[in-house]
Enzyme design. Structure first.
Site, short mmCIF file in Angstrom:
data_model
loop_
_atom_site.label_atom_id
_atom_site.label_comp_id
_atom_site.label_asym_id
_atom_site.label_seq_id
_atom_site.Cartn_x
_atom_site.Cartn_y
_atom_site.Cartn_z
N LYS A 77 -15.18 -32.85 -138.66
CA LYS A 77 -15.01 -33.91 -138.25
C LYS A 77 -16.37 -34.40 -137.47
O LYS A 77 -17.10 -33.49 -136.96
CB LYS A 77 -14.13 -34.02 -137.14
N GLY A 179 -4.34 -51.02 -135.15
CA GLY A 179 -5.53 -51.25 -135.94
C GLY A 179 -5.15 -50.88 -137.49
O GLY A 179 -4.21 -51.25 -138.09
N GLY A 182 -1.87 -48.75 -137.61
CA GLY A 182 -0.76 -49.27 -137.28
C GLY A 182 -0.23 -50.28 -137.66
O GLY A 182 0.99 -50.66 -138.28
P1 NAD Z 1 -8.60 -48.44 -135.30
O1 NAD Z 1 -9.72 -48.54 -134.46
O2 NAD Z 1 -8.68 -49.39 -136.36
O3 NAD Z 1 -7.13 -48.88 -134.19
C1 NAD Z 1 -6.75 -48.31 -133.05
C2 NAD Z 1 -6.03 -49.31 -132.49
O4 NAD Z 1 -5.76 -48.57 -131.50
C3 NAD Z 1 -6.65 -50.48 -132.08
O5 NAD Z 1 -5.82 -51.53 -132.12
C4 NAD Z 1 -6.94 -50.38 -130.34
O6 NAD Z 1 -6.87 -51.61 -129.65
C5 NAD Z 1 -5.68 -49.36 -130.07
N1 NAD Z 1 -5.57 -48.51 -128.87
C6 NAD Z 1 -6.96 -48.06 -128.48
N2 NAD Z 1 -6.63 -47.44 -127.36
C7 NAD Z 1 -5.35 -47.55 -127.03
C8 NAD Z 1 -4.51 -47.34 -125.94
N3 NAD Z 1 -4.81 -46.27 -125.26
N4 NAD Z 1 -3.04 -47.79 -126.29
C9 NAD Z 1 -2.76 -48.38 -127.17
N5 NAD Z 1 -3.64 -48.84 -128.13
C10 NAD Z 1 -4.89 -48.48 -128.24
O7 NAD Z 1 -8.01 -46.89 -135.76
P2 NAD Z 1 -7.32 -46.52 -136.89
O8 NAD Z 1 -8.09 -46.24 -138.02
O9 NAD Z 1 -6.00 -47.48 -136.80
O10 NAD Z 1 -7.06 -45.07 -136.53
C11 NAD Z 1 -5.78 -44.86 -135.36
C12 NAD Z 1 -5.40 -43.46 -135.40
O11 NAD Z 1 -5.10 -42.82 -136.62
C13 NAD Z 1 -6.54 -42.51 -134.70
O12 NAD Z 1 -6.00 -41.58 -134.07
C14 NAD Z 1 -7.32 -41.82 -136.09
O13 NAD Z 1 -7.76 -40.79 -135.99
C15 NAD Z 1 -6.01 -41.79 -136.80
N6 NAD Z 1 -6.16 -41.84 -138.34
C16 NAD Z 1 -6.59 -42.78 -138.98
C17 NAD Z 1 -6.68 -42.81 -140.51
C18 NAD Z 1 -7.30 -44.07 -141.12
O14 NAD Z 1 -7.13 -43.89 -142.46
N7 NAD Z 1 -7.85 -44.99 -140.56
C19 NAD Z 1 -6.39 -41.78 -141.12
C20 NAD Z 1 -5.60 -40.59 -140.47
C21 NAD Z 1 -5.69 -40.73 -139.17
#
Ligand code: NAD
Length: 377
Positions: A77, A179, A182
């Site tokens: 990472k 994001g 979600g």
């Molecule tokens: P992203 O940046 O697209 O979205 C993150 C979302 O979380 C945004 O809507 C932001 O406003 C919100 N957010 C931030 N802090 C917050 C809080 N305290 N309370 C509520 N909402 C909050 O990120 P993403 O790619 O959707 O990733 C989200 C999580 O999933 C991370 O932990 C990431 O490591 C994990 N993840 C992502 C992927 C991927 O394919 N993108 C894969 C595996 C795991």
């Protein structure tokens, strides 16, 4: 113990690199955890508030995730300290400088994560030729655009629901973080008949027990606005998502959002970890004791990395999504079956499964922990 070895165990981390280039304002960290199965694949995160410890834990989660998914890749990472919403030229400068600084670390393949996307991966690839989650024009499968992780999460929920005594049609879902992960999870679950009753982002929570309208929320987020700008639904503070009555609760934002001190607030039967390390171990134990089934992060959110690995090995988008579906469903079933049969937490069952695979891969290395056959490990 020396500072750098504070987090080390028999699996890793094998390398921690701190990158500091004051001339461009770059501060970053790379952690390569374990590369026994192959070069590490792991996301590049951009956030103002990360730490070496968080990066080490996230790198381990990638080792376990890649092993659990049966990928020929280890875990790593990287993080850059900074506001992901900075002007794009500044962001490009930082990411390009970071990639160049790590150009010779050939056993780490960059992928997208929080605060980075396929455009960022295109910059990395332009600098050092080693990135996944690329734009389509560069032969990539845009993970976040197609929602690979959210697609996988919907399959996890589908397999896990009966283990939690639920059926998906009509099940009430609350999602923290709207994001890439979600919002796609919400859409794929809606296709299976589940009802999104609450969603939150960094600005707050929107709640409607009758169901929120995805046709309103998705364009709002696409326009860079918040879920609380939705014309309908009750607007609550950011933390209120913890208190929402639901059947399925999906964290898809930050680490450690469910802890011993707030786990009692969750009113759900199934928690599927979309984010990485969203629950502390103590919180998972408390939820388990209350009969809440938790599917751990490195099983539940592997959709993105499975897709990325398939891209790295030249697969089509369709083949990648088929692999996500197949691997995620199998793993979820196997983990929940083991957990039930052995009376252990799903995380322990998942750890056993993944660690067995990492140890087997390590046994084939010259400096293996033991020289016996894999079956003896
Ligand atoms: P992203 O940046 O697209 O979205 C993150 C979302 O979380 C945004 O809507 C932001 O406003 C919100 N957010 C931030 N802090 C917050 C809080 N305290 N309370 C509520 N909402 C909050 O990120 P993403 O790619 O959707 O990733 C989200 C999580 O999933 C991370 O932990 C990431 O490591 C994990 N993840 C992502 C992927 C991927 O394919 N993108 C894969 C595996 C795991």
């Amino acid at each position: 113990m020396e500072e750098g070895f504070r987090y080390a165990d028999e699996l890793g981390p094998s390398r921690i690199v701190h990158v500091y280039e004051p001339s461009v304002g770059l501060k970053g960290i790379l952690v390569i955890d374990n590369v026994a199965a192959g070069p590490a694949i792991g996301g590049l995160r951009m956030a103002p508030d990360v730490s070496t410890e968080e990066c080490v834990r996230l790198a381990r989660a990638m080792t376990l995730k890649n092993a659990a998914a049966g990928l020929p890749h280890g875990g790593g990472k990287s993080v850059i300290f900074g506001d992901p919403h900075m002007p794009v030229a500044d962001k490009a400068r930082l990411i390009r400088a970071f990639a160049r600084a790590l150009g010779d670390v050939s056993d780490y393949i960059f992928g997208p994560d929080m605060g980075t996307d396929e455009v960022c991966m295109a910059w990395v690839r332009d600098e050092i030729g080693r990135a996944v989650g690329l734009p389509r024009e560069l032969g990539g499968i845009p993970l976040d655009e197609i929602g690979a992780t959210g697609f996988g999460l919907a399959h996890v929920v589908d397999v896990a629901a009966p283990f939690a005594g639920l059926s998906l049609p009509g099940a009430r879902v609350a999602i923290q973080g709207f994001g890439a992960v979600g919002k796609h999870a919400a859409c794929f679950l809606a296709k299976r008949g589940a009802v999104l009753v609450a969603a939150s982002d960094s600005h707050g929570t929107v709640y409607d027990p009758q169901g929120l309208d995805l046709g309103t929320l998705i364009p709002l987020k696409r326009a860079g606005r918040s879920v609380i700008d939705s014309p309908s639904g009750q607007k609550l503070d950011r933390e209120a998502i913890l208190d929402v009555e639901c059947d399925i609760w999906i964290p898809a934002a930050r680490p450690d959002v469910v802890r011993e001190d707030n786990a009692h607030r969750l009113k759900t039967r199934l928690l599927v970890e979309g984010a990485n390390i969203p629950c502390t171990p103590g919180a998972e134990q408390r939820l388990h004791a209350r009969g809440v089934l938790c599917v751990p992060d490195f099983i539940a959110n592997a959709g993105g990395v499975i897709c990325a690995a398939m891209e790295y090995h030249g697969a089509s988008e369709q083949a990648a999504l088929q692999a996500v579906e197949h691997k995620i469903r199998e793993n979820t079933r196997e983990v929940l079956r083991r957990a039930q049969a052995e009376g252990i937490l799903p995380r322990q069952a998942a750890l056993d499964l993944a660690t067995e695979r990492v140890r087997r891969a390590m046994s084939y290395r010259r400096h293996s922990l033991t020289s016996g056959a894999p079956g003896h490990l």
